[in-house]
Design an enzyme around this catalytic site. Structure first.
Site, mmCIF file in Angstrom:
data_model
loop_
_atom_site.group_PDB
_atom_site.id
_atom_site.type_symbol
_atom_site.label_atom_id
_atom_site.label_comp_id
_atom_site.label_asym_id
_atom_site.label_seq_id
_atom_site.Cartn_x
_atom_site.Cartn_y
_atom_site.Cartn_z
ATOM 1 N N GLU A 1 -1.773 5.353 -8.163
ATOM 2 C CA GLU A 1 -1.162 5.614 -6.860
ATOM 3 C C GLU A 1 -1.811 4.674 -5.851
ATOM 4 O OE1 GLU A 1 -1.844 9.583 -5.408
ATOM 5 O OE2 GLU A 1 -3.968 9.568 -5.931
ATOM 6 N N ASP B 1 1.710 -5.315 10.805
ATOM 7 C CA ASP B 1 1.292 -5.140 9.428
ATOM 8 C C ASP B 1 1.464 -6.491 8.741
ATOM 9 O OD1 ASP B 1 0.442 -4.055 7.050
ATOM 10 O OD2 ASP B 1 1.847 -2.393 7.063
#
Length: 868
Positions: free
Chosen positions: A613, A267
């Protein structure tokens, strides 16, 4: 308007082309691994090290072009200009349609290839977001509705997640055994699901049971069944070891137990987490970090330019020179990476034969948008219906109200492309009901006052307001650096130029207020921006990178006066129109309620957006923090307006647009019809309007539980599964996992088993007749749950099938339960099929659904152990 990157036809210099063509017969005789090994053997150490980061330089002497591995395709080609935008991932899971997910993946892969053909350089090289290695799907379990990135997942159930993911991956990677259409990436491996605020420091210690039972099954399926060619290791540590340096995860499980043969990418910034003192601090130096990661089995580092978290060429070469890292280890990684590029055709003059017919204009086509519309329709979940829907007759006047009614942000969610013809709910209602009078007022913003675009009449190039619009200076580099050119743009067309990355723009002019009062000002952007009014800096969100911001500033303006205004913004990825929006000193709620009183039907479009969000947002407003949620309720301004609108007494449809569950307890009691539309993609407005009109019968099913409130849940940071998801939550819920209503009715016959008794470890076939007993054609999602002897997770989803039945039609649905579907996990993490009596439930929802039927299965013999 958005501008696509300049399309450059792929041509090779004559000598280079001749050399490649002459070498082609010899190359064809070699396996991709042999070709890769030959290339790696001819590289210097410095060249090898430079090929292990996401943005790899060309090596001209070896005819290796530049390649950027970083490409996003969560629900369409992302951050690369116009593309077909499908519903957000959680919405795609709500379709419960495996075949459709393959088709969606196939369309996305076609558009990746089209964009690659359109933008690759003369030697075949690529820039950011224009390659063929797709960092999707996100198959982490959505264990807690507070997680801002849960919208990127396929929900809370390991089995549903695995089926959606496997088929999506197969669509992305293509059906040619010799080559890849694109390469998919299963992420984030493993045990990763928030909080966002702690993701670079989190050390998760899951129980052996939860690890095997919940967190790993979908990853295993993508490898063993989906044959995914890439896996992304996570930011966090698992049991004290960073995921990207975990021998247990990357070697023992991924490669040895599951047989993974592809490459592992970190990542973005996760490799730096291994050593940084403000992160996991597992090692003391970058050299120790890369040694631990590559030795464990990581093959490629994504550096996080956003937070200056990179660990690439220098430390890798140093670690090899100092004897910490074996050169054979990085050679192994490089062979895996180059074998992948070869199978994609990235090192050859022509694409693989299977995909040679894809052209640059095979992007964002009407046929692709038709697939997006079908997906949006299948994703719609009718949560409640007291008989209002479908409409019995077309209303003469419809009031469309709410902050998401005309919001493009609410169509696309995060990690998104730009739809060329976005259809908001308001636009969809107008198109579907052309003879009706459509009234519109947002009434409120998501968490504050409504924020319409500043009208063109209020923006002036000169102080006397002789010329409308703003003067624009577009810079080729970030931070208002590099070459620039000017233009005059209205607020509706304040667009980025060229669609590239790291550009920047300065807009200047004057702002004229229509009335006196306090104004809130914000700039719609997916990256950093600043706003000055009358020489004062009113909002500074310059440090926002690759994520939306709802940061707003305030200015007190006098009616009729003109104020100097300056907006500066940086571009991190292609996006459409960039607009200055404001909240004005007007009570929008009163206007919305007045429109509701005039209407025959009210469509109230509420919910969230990726501005609230999402991934590591720099945001803290009531109910939200850093991209995560602190409350499951509808934001207070929306809730207040909803109650006022319903009090007007007109039939009301509540449309929720969000990537996570909302605790709409009041609405469930007082609103006759509620639709969960998710972030439905570029065609979303058509899908919502068609559902309201009754053009199709809804059949979407919830991939997550809708709880009654946050107080019913364990602490967000607690990774234990007890008390979470339908499998372990014991309380009363608002809407259960698997829930979804229809406009027709279905009846299930008595299920038949291929055998009433089987030996532990053997499969069993289950057959059931399903009949459409209503007056409308429609889809049914046949759900099969199994209750296993002594299993705390009872009952669990073990099979499903979405079927279409005409009114009065019946069909037999055959499902297979293999040993893994009948297995359970003990406290030590061992997976076994236990002897005893099993109950099999079939119906349109969980056991207890009105049409549930069941059958008993006896499993005999000794417990049958299954491999991890």
């Amino acid at each position: 308007m958005n501008h696509e990157p300049r399309r450059i036809p792929f041509t090779l210099a004559p000598l280079a082309l001749a050399a490649l063509c002459a070498a082609a017969p010899a190359l064809a005789q070699q396996t991709p691994e042999a070709r890769a090994a030959d290339l790696v053997a001819r590289m210097t150490l410095e060249e090898k090290a430079a090929q292990l980061g996401n943005d790899t330089p060309a090596i001209p002497r070896l005819k290796i072009p530049r390649y950027n591995w970083w490409n996003e395709g969560l629900h369409g080609v992302a951050r690369a200009g116009y593309a077909t935008v499908f519903p957000q991932a959680v919405g795609m899971a709500a379709t419960w349609d495996e075949t459709l997910m393959h088709d969606v993946g196939d369309v996305i892969a076609t558009e990746f290839r089209a964009k690659y053909m359109a933008t690759r350089s003369p030697d075949g090289g690529t820039d950011w977001y224009r390659g063929l290695t797709v960092w999707s799907p996100n198959i982490n379990i959505f264990r807690d509705p507070r997680w801002g990135r849960g919208q990127e997942t396929y929900g809370e159930d390991p089995y549903l997640t695995s089926r959606i993911a496997v088929n999506f991956i197969r669509g992305l990677q293509g059906d040619d055994p010799a080559s890849f259409k694109t390469i998919a990436t299963a992420k984030h491996f493993a045990v990763h699901s928030g909080p966002e605020s702690n993701r670079h420091r989190e050390d998760v210690h899951p129980s052996p049971h939860d690890l095997e039972d919940t967190y790993l099954p979908a990853f295993r399926a993508t490898v063993t069944e989906g044959k995914v060619a890439s896996v992304m290791c996570a930011y966090n540590a698992v049991n004290g070891v960073p995921a990207c340096a975990s021998d247990d995860l990357l070697d023992a499980r991924l490669r040895r137990a599951w047989g993974f043969s592809g490459f592992v990418v970190s990542d973005c910034g996760a490799a730096a987490n291994i050593y940084r003192a403000d992160s996991l601090h597992y090692t003391r130096t970058p050299e120790q970090a890369v040694t631990a990661a590559f030795t464990a089995g990581m093959d490629l580092i994504c550096g996080d330019y956003r937070n200056k978290m990179t660990t690439e060429a220098g430390p890798i070469a140093n670690a090899v020179r100092h004897g910490e890292l074996k050169e054979a280890v990085i050679d192994r990684a490089l062979v895996r990476l180059f074998a992948g590029r070869i199978r994609l055709g990235l090192l050859d003059p022509n694409p693989p034969k299977a995909y040679a017919g894809i052209r640059p204009d095979d992007n964002d086509t009407p046929a692709h948008r038709a697939v997006a519309l079908k997906t949006a329709q299948e994703a719609m979940v009718l949560l409640k219906n007291d008989g209002l829907l479908p409409l019995k007759k077309a209303p003469r006047t419809i009031a469309v109200i709410g902050p998401n009614a005309d919001s493009e942000d609410a169509l696309v969610g995060n990690y998104n492309g730009q739809p060329s013809h976005p259809v908001t709910v308001l636009a969809g209602i107008r198109a579907r009901f052309p003879d009706a009078t459509i009234l519109y007022a947002p009434g409120t913003g998501l968490v504050g006052p409504a924020e319409p675009p500043v009208p063109d009449a209020s923006l002036c190039v000169d102080a006397a307001c002789r010329t409308p619009g703003l003067a624009a200076e577009h810079f080729a580099g970030p931070d208002l650096a590099g070459t620039a050119h000017g233009a005059t743009e209205t607020n509706a067309r304040a667009a980025w130029q060229d669609g590239g990355r790291n550009a920047s723009t300065r807009w200047t002019g004057y702002l004229k207020a229509p009335r006196t009062g306090d104004y809130g000002l914000r700039f719609l952007s997916n990256a950093g921006y600043r706003i000055w009014v009358d020489g004062k800096l009113v909002v500074d969100a310059w440090d926002v990178v690759d994520s939306p911001s709802i940061a707003a500033g305030k200015a007190t303006l006098q009616a009729g006066r003109t104020y100097p205004v300056r907006i500066e913004a940086v571009q991190r990825g292609a996006r459409g129109d960039q607009k200055l929006v404001w909240s004005t000193p007007v009570d929008g709620g009163k206007e919305a309620v007045a429109l509701a009183r005039r209407a025959d039907l009210v469509v109230y479009v509420a919910g969230l957006s990726a501005n609230l969000e999402g991934e590591e947002l720099k945001l803290q407003v009531p109910g939200f923090m850093g991209g995560d949620r602190t409350s499951l309720d509808l934001p207070a301004p929306q809730e207040r307006l909803l109650e006022q609108v319903v009090a007007a007494g007109k039939p009301t449809v509540l449309v929720l647009m969000s990537g996570s569950a909302l605790a709409v307890n009041w609405a469930d009691k007082h609103v006759p019809a509620i639709i969960q539309a998710w972030y439905p993609g570029g065609e979303g407005g058509h899908a919502v309007a068609g559902l309201i009109a009754g053009d199709y019968s809804p059949a979407g099913r919830l991939p997550v539980t809708f709880y009654r409130g946050v107080d019913d849940l364990p602490a967000f940071g607690d990774y234990r599964m007890i008390g979470r998801t339908y499998r372990y939550f014991k309380g009363q819920v608002l809407y259960p996992f698997g829930h979804g209503l229809s406009y027709t009715t279905f009846r299930y016959g008595t299920p038949a088993l291929s055998a009433p008794t089987i030996a532990a470890g053997a499969p069993v076939d289950v057959d059931v007749e399903v009949a459409n007993t209503g007056k409308r054609d429609g889809d049914e999602v046949v759900q099969l749950y199994v209750a296993k002897p002594g299993d705390a997770a009872n009952p669990t989803l073990a099979a499903f099938r979405r079927v279409h039945l005409k009114a009065g039609e019946r069909t037999r649905v055959a499902l297979v339960l293999d040993a893994r579907a009948l297995s359970q996990v003990d406290a030590a993490g061992a997976r076994k099929v236990m002897p005893g009596t099993y109950t099999i439930y079939l119906g349109g929802g969980q056991p207890g659904h009105a049409q549930t039927v069941k059958a008993a299965l006896a499993v005999t013999g000794a417990p049958s152990a299954l491999p991890k």
